[in-house]
Design an enzyme around this catalytic site. Structure first.
Site, PDB file in Angstrom:
ATOM      1  CD1 TRP A  25       7.747   4.246  -3.623  1.00  0.00           C
ATOM      2  CD2 TRP A  25       6.014   5.625  -3.281  1.00  0.00           C
ATOM      3  NE1 TRP A  25       7.773   4.646  -2.309  1.00  0.00           N
ATOM      4  CE2 TRP A  25       6.735   5.484  -2.077  1.00  0.00           C
ATOM      5  CE3 TRP A  25       4.884   6.431  -3.298  1.00  0.00           C
ATOM      6  CZ2 TRP A  25       6.358   6.139  -0.897  1.00  0.00           C
ATOM      7  CZ3 TRP A  25       4.503   7.082  -2.133  1.00  0.00           C
ATOM      8  CH2 TRP A  25       5.236   6.934  -0.957  1.00  0.00           C
ATOM      9  CG  ASP A  42       8.711   8.313  -9.162  1.00  0.00           C
ATOM     10  OD1 ASP A  42       9.684   9.005  -8.806  1.00  0.00           O
ATOM     11  OD2 ASP A  42       7.854   7.882  -8.364  1.00  0.00           O
ATOM     12  CE  LYS A  70      12.496   9.194  -2.261  1.00  0.00           C
ATOM     13  NZ  LYS A  70      12.113   8.705  -0.943  1.00  0.00           N
TER      14      LYS A  70
HETATM   15  N1  PMP Z   1       8.052   7.793  -5.788  1.00  0.00           N
HETATM   16  C1  PMP Z   1       9.088   7.154  -5.207  1.00  0.00           C
HETATM   17  C2  PMP Z   1       9.937   6.231  -6.041  1.00  0.00           C
HETATM   18  C3  PMP Z   1       9.351   7.363  -3.848  1.00  0.00           C
HETATM   19  O1  PMP Z   1      10.374   6.733  -3.268  1.00  0.00           O
HETATM   20  C4  PMP Z   1       8.542   8.238  -3.110  1.00  0.00           C
HETATM   21  C5  PMP Z   1       8.790   8.569  -1.654  1.00  0.00           C
HETATM   22  N2  PMP Z   1       9.534   7.723  -0.938  1.00  0.00           N
HETATM   23  C6  PMP Z   1       7.462   8.856  -3.754  1.00  0.00           C
HETATM   24  C7  PMP Z   1       7.276   8.628  -5.097  1.00  0.00           C
HETATM   25  C8  PMP Z   1       6.578   9.807  -3.029  1.00  0.00           C
HETATM   26  O2  PMP Z   1       7.261  10.980  -2.937  1.00  0.00           O
HETATM   27  P1  PMP Z   1       6.724  12.288  -2.215  1.00  0.00           P
HETATM   28  O3  PMP Z   1       6.741  11.985  -0.754  1.00  0.00           O
HETATM   29  O4  PMP Z   1       7.726  13.322  -2.640  1.00  0.00           O
HETATM   30  O5  PMP Z   1       5.360  12.553  -2.722  1.00  0.00           O
END
Ligand code: PMP
Length: 365
Positions: free
Chosen positions: A101, A169, A193
């Site tokens: 991510w 994030d 989450k």
């Molecule tokens: N950042 C992190 C740390 C994540 O765990 C995730 C999804 N698992 C995301 C970003 C992407 O998130 P989204 O599906 O809400 O775009």
């Protein structure tokens, strides 16, 4: 059928009492004769809902008064773009590459500004958080991913950035333990989450970073200033997810608040890591000193890749039969991963450990 223990990385478990409360209000929200799903977002009843959710975010996260709280759409992934589009000034930002991510965030940012990847743990399979004690330079901001959902690592400290805004994030660790919001310029989290069902993204931004001149031609929907001016109601917000977030935050508050959530999360994580560290059949992949409280990836000690793959599949299938679901590791890394977010009871972790013991006795000795 009784409910299972769901170890999914997201969307993930919601507290059962929250689901029951939502069910009890499903067709008639508190005497309005309407479901929250049907309600105008401009109605008095809905105004109460969004204001309550914001107040609870502010209270539980101790958000200082010079920060705005926004409820946006597009997931954390859209923040990968909104952050550089809105925070670009001089045209360069620093990123730390701690996993999938984090690198996706940097990749998106490169479309809008120059990215300096100032540290990375990629060569070590992202199994730890690299040391970045102090950052200076001509950066518009420093971006870190506080908890790395896939690799199961988290920052145990925050880099010192002086006047450089720290952006993070916090999708997979929001409200899992205390966080000093005042250390950050901007925080963002997809809700699915620890906060709510998917559909809403929480953004907390320091007021001085809100600009009326983001990069040229930034669509209105991607401008923080426009969302701030409109109280997250520039367009129809994700009404139901915001309502559910309010219920989840009320559940936290009624159950001892963040201190009690933190205590339980530490207890759950310690149970699992202590078991893994003492085991001759399994091991945790994240290194000590960088271990996530929320996501615990692990492997068996089987080293032959083909045999390991078969064992992992058997583990995940038999666990599911035992009511412990979604234990497969992320498709990019394989193995197993137990996501033990706020809503996972201590008993769920105990049940997982009991299953691991049984499975090891039958398959791994
Ligand atoms: N950042 C992190 C740390 C994540 O765990 C995730 C999804 N698992 C995301 C970003 C992407 O998130 P989204 O599906 O809400 O775009």
């Amino acid at each position: 059928m009784s409910r299972v223990y769901n170890f999914s990385a997201g969307p993930s478990m919601l507290p059962e009492s929250v689901l029951k409360k939502a069910a009890s209000e499903l067709t008639d929200y508190r005497g309005t004769g309407q479901s929250v799903m049907e309600m105008s977002h401009r109605s008095k009843a809905y105004k109460g809902i969004i204001e309550n959710t914001e107040a609870l975010v502010r209270e539980l996260m101790a958000v200082p008064s010079n920060y705005k709280v926004l409820f946006l759409q597009g997931g954390a992934s859209l923040q990968f773009a909104m952050v550089p589009m809105n925070l670009r000034k001089k045209g360069k930002a620093a990123y730390v590459d701690t996993g999938v991510w984090a690198s996706k965030a940097a990749k998106e940012a490169k479309k809008w500004l120059e990215v300096d990847t100032i540290a990375s743990s990629k060569d070590a399979g992202y199994s730890f958080i690299p040391e970045v004690k102090k950052v200076d330079g001509d950066y518009d901001y420093l971006h870190i991913t506080l908890n790395n959902t896939i690799m199961g690592t988290k920052w145990e400290y925050l880099p010192e950035t002086g006047s450089i805004p720290l952006v993070s994030d916090i999708s997979s660790c929001v409200l899992s333990e205390p966080l000093d919001v005042s250390k950050f310029g901007l925080l963002y989290a997809g809700a699915q989450k620890n906060l709510a069902p998917a559909g809403v993204t929480l953004v907390i931004i320091r007021e001085d970073l809100i600009t009326d001149s983001p990069v040229e031609n930034t669509p209105a929907m991607l401008r923080y200033d426009i969302h701030v001016e409109n109280g997250s109601m520039y367009n129809t917000p994700p009404c139901y997810s915001i309502y559910m977030m309010g219920l989840v935050l009320e559940w936290i508050k009624e159950n001892g608040g963040l201190p009690e959530v933190t205590r339980r999360n530490k207890e759950k994580a310690a149970l699992l890591y202590d078991y893994l560290d003492a085991s001759s059949c399994y091991h945790a992949t994240a290194q000590k000193g960088s271990r996530s409280l929320m996501n615990v990836p692990f492997l068996t000690k089987e080293t032959d890749p083909e045999k390991a793959d078969a064992i992992n599949k058997k583990f995940v299938a038999e666990a599911a039969e035992a009511g412990l679901v979604n234990l497969a590791g992320h498709r990019l890394v394989g193995g197993m991963r137990a996501s033990i977010y706020n809503a996972m009871p201590v008993d769920g972790v105990k049940a997982l450990i009991a299953f691991m013991d049984k499975f090891a006795a039958e398959n791994l000795k």
